[in-house]
Motif scaffolding. Structure first.
Motif, PDB file in Angstrom:
ATOM      1  N   ASN A  23       0.544  -0.632  -0.095  1.00  0.00           N
ATOM      2  CA  ASN A  23      -0.113  -0.492  -0.074  1.00  0.00           C
ATOM      3  C   ASN A  23       1.109   1.394  -0.096  1.00  0.00           C
ATOM      4  O   ASN A  23       0.499   2.010   0.749  1.00  0.00           O
ATOM      5  CB  ASN A  23      -0.541   0.144   1.240  1.00  0.00           C
ATOM      6  N   VAL A  24       1.941   1.117  -1.018  1.00  0.00           N
ATOM      7  CA  VAL A  24       2.755   2.298  -0.950  1.00  0.00           C
ATOM      8  C   VAL A  24       2.021   2.970  -2.338  1.00  0.00           C
ATOM      9  O   VAL A  24       1.673   3.008  -2.807  1.00  0.00           O
ATOM     10  CB  VAL A  24       3.973   1.683  -1.551  1.00  0.00           C
ATOM     11  N   ASP A  25       2.096   4.679  -1.532  1.00  0.00           N
ATOM     12  CA  ASP A  25       1.350   5.590  -2.560  1.00  0.00           C
ATOM     13  C   ASP A  25       2.484   5.957  -3.410  1.00  0.00           C
ATOM     14  O   ASP A  25       3.762   6.359  -3.539  1.00  0.00           O
ATOM     15  CB  ASP A  25       1.443   7.185  -1.773  1.00  0.00           C
ATOM     16  N   TYR A  26       2.101   5.697  -5.004  1.00  0.00           N
ATOM     17  CA  TYR A  26       3.311   6.267  -5.419  1.00  0.00           C
ATOM     18  C   TYR A  26       3.088   6.551  -7.255  1.00  0.00           C
ATOM     19  O   TYR A  26       1.579   5.804  -7.572  1.00  0.00           O
ATOM     20  CB  TYR A  26       4.387   4.784  -6.546  1.00  0.00           C
ATOM     21  N   THR A  27       3.498   7.426  -8.173  1.00  0.00           N
ATOM     22  CA  THR A  27       2.392   7.666  -9.821  1.00  0.00           C
ATOM     23  C   THR A  27       3.711   6.644 -10.269  1.00  0.00           C
ATOM     24  O   THR A  27       4.475   6.537 -10.674  1.00  0.00           O
ATOM     25  CB  THR A  27       2.742   8.767  -9.591  1.00  0.00           C
ATOM     26  N   ALA A  28       2.199   6.417 -11.300  1.00  0.00           N
ATOM     27  CA  ALA A  28       3.378   5.309 -12.561  1.00  0.00           C
ATOM     28  C   ALA A  28       3.240   6.156 -13.745  1.00  0.00           C
ATOM     29  O   ALA A  28       2.007   6.766 -14.419  1.00  0.00           O
ATOM     30  CB  ALA A  28       1.735   3.749 -12.785  1.00  0.00           C
ATOM     31  N   ILE A  72      11.879  -1.215  -1.836  1.00  0.00           N
ATOM     32  CA  ILE A  72      10.092  -1.369  -0.781  1.00  0.00           C
ATOM     33  C   ILE A  72      10.567  -2.145   0.647  1.00  0.00           C
ATOM     34  O   ILE A  72       9.565  -1.722   1.069  1.00  0.00           O
ATOM     35  CB  ILE A  72       9.663  -1.838  -1.840  1.00  0.00           C
ATOM     36  N   ASP A  73      10.632  -3.080   0.077  1.00  0.00           N
ATOM     37  CA  ASP A  73      10.438  -3.781   1.724  1.00  0.00           C
ATOM     38  C   ASP A  73      11.284  -3.040   2.467  1.00  0.00           C
ATOM     39  O   ASP A  73      10.375  -3.539   4.068  1.00  0.00           O
ATOM     40  CB  ASP A  73      11.415  -5.684   1.229  1.00  0.00           C
ATOM     41  N   ARG A  74      11.906  -2.160   2.541  1.00  0.00           N
ATOM     42  CA  ARG A  74      12.271  -1.589   4.219  1.00  0.00           C
ATOM     43  C   ARG A  74      11.277  -0.283   4.242  1.00  0.00           C
ATOM     44  O   ARG A  74      11.899   0.019   5.175  1.00  0.00           O
ATOM     45  CB  ARG A  74      13.710  -1.058   3.530  1.00  0.00           C
TER      46      ARG A  74
END
Length: 264
Positions: A23-28, A72-74
């Motif tokens: 659920n990480v906020d990102y722009t694709a 990302i996992d960190r």
């Protein structure tokens, strides 16, 4: 956080699955390699290999799926938390990363289509070298890597070794799933985010009978993974050959027009 990706890129899908699961906020931002947009100077300057995905977070720029997944996992708690073996997670992510999916995929694409896009991309690289002298050496390196892949696709021993590596990895996954529900324990981790696109590619190429059906635990795992919301968002919309054709056909038309008018 900015992610440069494409739905046909397995490594892009690994990263997007991890981002969705956390659920990480990102722009694709979609970068179409079929149209050689990964070779545009603006993109090539940040990633001279021209590969996808690329993750940017402030001053941090990561250009390979393995370090991106680890990064990302960190963020906050790692996927799986204390219900997984984190050394096994790392082992699986590296094992999957070590297998080169490109020759496997390209060896199952019709030769005519492969030559059509490959010839166009070579022309794009040559044109970019002429227009961007500061990037000439990097474009030349990219051109050499493209030639090397074309030679590899002619090497039956190399292709057989690539296939054997995949089969061994799938056998290891079958063994793993005899004791755990996921690739590294009893919760979803980045190891699963890395494995799912591999299985999706096998299914897309209609190779389930050879690669998945002899491995019932892996096949059952694959069916469970397809029910996840992250899969449906990242891969499910492009999972059939018809849906993939809708991605490829407009690109082929674009490339055809640019070939005619020599707009590289």
């Amino acid at each position: 956080m900015q992610l440069y990706h494409h739905p046909l890129s397995m490594n892009s899908n690994k990263v997007r699955l991890a981002l969705e699961e956390k659920n990480v906020d990102y722009t694709a931002h979609r970068v179409n390699p079929l149209k050689a947009r990964n070779l545009d100077p603006e993109f090539f300057r940040q990633n001279p290999s021209g590969t996808l995905p690329v993750l940017k977070n402030g001053s941090i720029v990561l250009c390979e799926s393995l370090p991106i997944l680890q990064y990302i996992d960190r963020i906050n708690e790692p996927l799986g938390d204390n219900k997984v073996q984190h050394d096994r997670v790392e082992e699986w992510v590296k094992k999957i990363d070590e297998w080169d999916a490109k020759p496997f995929t390209l060896s199952h694409i019709p030769d005519r289509m492969l030559r059509f896009f490959s010839r166009f991309k070579r022309r794009v690289v040559i044109a970019r070298m002429a227009k961007n002298p500061d990037l000439a050496n990097k474009y030349h390196t990219k051109l050499n890597s493209m030639h090397a892949m074309e030679e590899k696709l002619k090497d039956t021993e190399a292709l057989e070794a690539n296939k054997e590596q995949l089969l061994n990895m799938l056998d290891d996954a079958e063994d793993q799933l005899s004791t755990t529900e996921y690739m590294a324990g009893f919760e979803f981790t980045i190891a699963d985010a890395a494995m799912i696109p591999v299985l999706a590619r096998i299914e897309l190429l209609k190779l389930n009978e050879e690669y998945l059906e002899p491995r019932p635990r892996l096949l059952e795992y694959w069916e469970r993974m397809k029910s996840r919301a992250s899969y449906k968002k990242v891969i499910g919309g492009y999972s059939s050959q018809l849906k993939q054709l809708k991605l490829v056909l407009p690109s082929a038309c674009n490339v055809g027009v640019r070939n005619v008018f020599k707009r590289f």
